[in-house]
Design an enzyme around this catalytic site. Structure first.
Site, short mmCIF file in Angstrom:
data_model
loop_
_atom_site.label_atom_id
_atom_site.label_comp_id
_atom_site.label_asym_id
_atom_site.label_seq_id
_atom_site.Cartn_x
_atom_site.Cartn_y
_atom_site.Cartn_z
N SER A 196 10.91 -67.27 -21.34
CA SER A 196 11.95 -68.30 -21.47
C SER A 196 12.28 -68.55 -22.93
CB SER A 196 11.43 -69.58 -20.83
OG SER A 196 12.25 -70.66 -21.16
N TYR A 250 5.25 -76.87 -19.91
CA TYR A 250 5.78 -75.70 -19.20
C TYR A 250 6.03 -74.55 -20.20
CZ TYR A 250 9.55 -72.60 -17.92
OH TYR A 250 10.33 -71.48 -17.77
N LYS A 272 4.39 -70.53 -20.90
CA LYS A 272 5.13 -69.27 -21.09
C LYS A 272 4.72 -68.62 -22.42
CE LYS A 272 7.58 -69.10 -17.35
NZ LYS A 272 7.48 -68.01 -16.39
#
Ligand code: WQD
Length: 356
Positions: free
Chosen positions: A132, A157, A161
């Site tokens: 991302s 989050y 990643k």
């Protein structure tokens, strides 16, 4: 063409019933790949795969399985001859990740470790990882190239990643065999043109496009715009929206790339390099659908940044891939999708407006 025809390759897809996973499987099947997929169905429905099969006229092998259940993942790997893995499965709600960090680290990071172990045990070393733009944090320069520093991430989050990317990079340094592409998506929106697939979470309507969709069909009274004082032309957040079907074809191109080159670990941006603000988004959606989207301004959302726009040229060049869907198409598809997923609500006139 001959080599592709001579042996049908099998892709193991994690998170295949989710938004990006399901659209990607459509492209994989259309390109002649065989697909085995798992999902724990915590934020998606297996019905997505039925529609994928109807759209493509091809079959998908599905297991309801959680990556945290390493034993079952191993069994599935042992049962099939797998050539590549595309790893979408993850929890992805930014706000929720700040509230429940351990759940996010466990699911995303440990889930990936279990997957990697199953791959190793079965001699599978080719992988496309769903990363991302969030790994770049608050950008130091725009547009964002792949060389931009990563790690200064503003939410849990995003840190999962980032950690997974680092882990994969370390792995590729330690073991020569690994061949991994991390695709750093900018903001995926839109849906399959059939209107039969789309972003259909069972919970967590936190992203802009699904939220606007909820307002459009009267399920939510209005949109809350987070922040009107960013250093952007109109004060609202600017993002690089990319159509999910373009994203999907990027994955198919990435598999071809893995076949042609030994990359060890390579991150690539997937985005258009074109910024759209929240207000521009709302206005364009209204213009295309003729549906009024009432909104109110609120303070900035924790963890948000002003602008995320990529330099997508490396991804396009390396993958020999071109995004082709405009922002107008992203909005139109969204509308047809609203209609088919919620056929009995006011999405009906929205649908016809869009096709008109
Ligand atoms: C877009 C813009 C909001 C909702 C997240 C992840 C990212 C990526 C995609 C991963 C922002 C504004 C939103 C609303 C609003 N990948 N907004 N009101 O936060 O850019 O990216 O999803 O999964 O990693 O962080 O996407 O769609 O939530 O927000 O004003 O109700 O819309 O502030 O400027 P975001 P988004």
């Amino acid at each position: 063409v001959l080599s592709k025809m001579s042996k049908q390759k099998t892709v193991f897809v994690t998170g295949g019933t989710g938004y990006i996973g399901s659209h990607c499987i459509v492209d994989l099947l259309n390109e002649g790949y065989e697909v085995i997929t798992i999902d724990n169905l915590t934020n998606s429905r297996s019905g997505a795969l039925r529609r994928v099969e109807e759209i493509t006229g091809k079959k998908v092998t599905f297991y309801q399985c959680d990556l945290l259940d390493g034993e079952t993942v191993h069994k599935i790997f042992a049962k099939h001859k797998i050539d590549y893995v595309i790893h979408f499965a993850a929890m992805k709600a930014v706000g929720e990740s700040m509230q429940f960090p351990l759940i996010y680290y466990k699911n995303n990071v440990i889930g990936t470790i279990n997957l990697i172990e199953a791959m190793k045990a079965n001699n599978v070393y080719q992988m496309v990882f769903s990363s991302s733009c969030t790994v770049y944090g608050d950008p130091e320069h725009l547009p964002i190239t792949e060389d931009h520093p990563t790690g200064a991430v503003t939410n849990v989050y995003g840190r999962t990643k980032y950690l997974i990317e680092e882990m994969l990079k370390d792995l590729s340094r330690a073991e020569e065999k690994w061949n991994i592409i991390a695709l750093r998506y900018f903001n995926p929106v839109g849906a399959h043109p059939s209107g039969r697939l789309g972003e259909d979470p069972t919970k967590n309507f936190t992203n802009l496009m699904p939220y606007i969709g909820q307002v459009a069909i009267g399920k939510k009274p209005n949109l809350t715009i987070f922040g009107s004082d960013y250093d952007t032309p109109d004060g609202t957040g600017v993002r690089d929206y990319i159509h999910v079907m373009d994203l999907a074809s990027g994955h198919v191109s990435a598999l071809t790339k893995l076949d042609q080159e030994h990359l060890k670990f390579k991150p690539l941006n997937l985005g258009l390099g074109h910024g759209i603000s929240v207000l521009e988004f709302v206005k364009e959606f209204e213009r295309l659908t003729k549906v009024h989207i009432p909104y109110e301004f609120a303070g900035r959302r924790i963890g948000d940044v002003a602008t995320l726009v990529c330099d997508g040229s490396r991804g396009m060049k390396e993958l020999k891939w071109q995004p082709t869907r405009s922002f107008q198409v992203m909005c139109k598809y969204r509308c047809s999708q609203l209609f088919s997923i919620h056929p009995f609500i006011s999405g009906f006139h929205l649908y016809w407006d869009c096709l008109a």
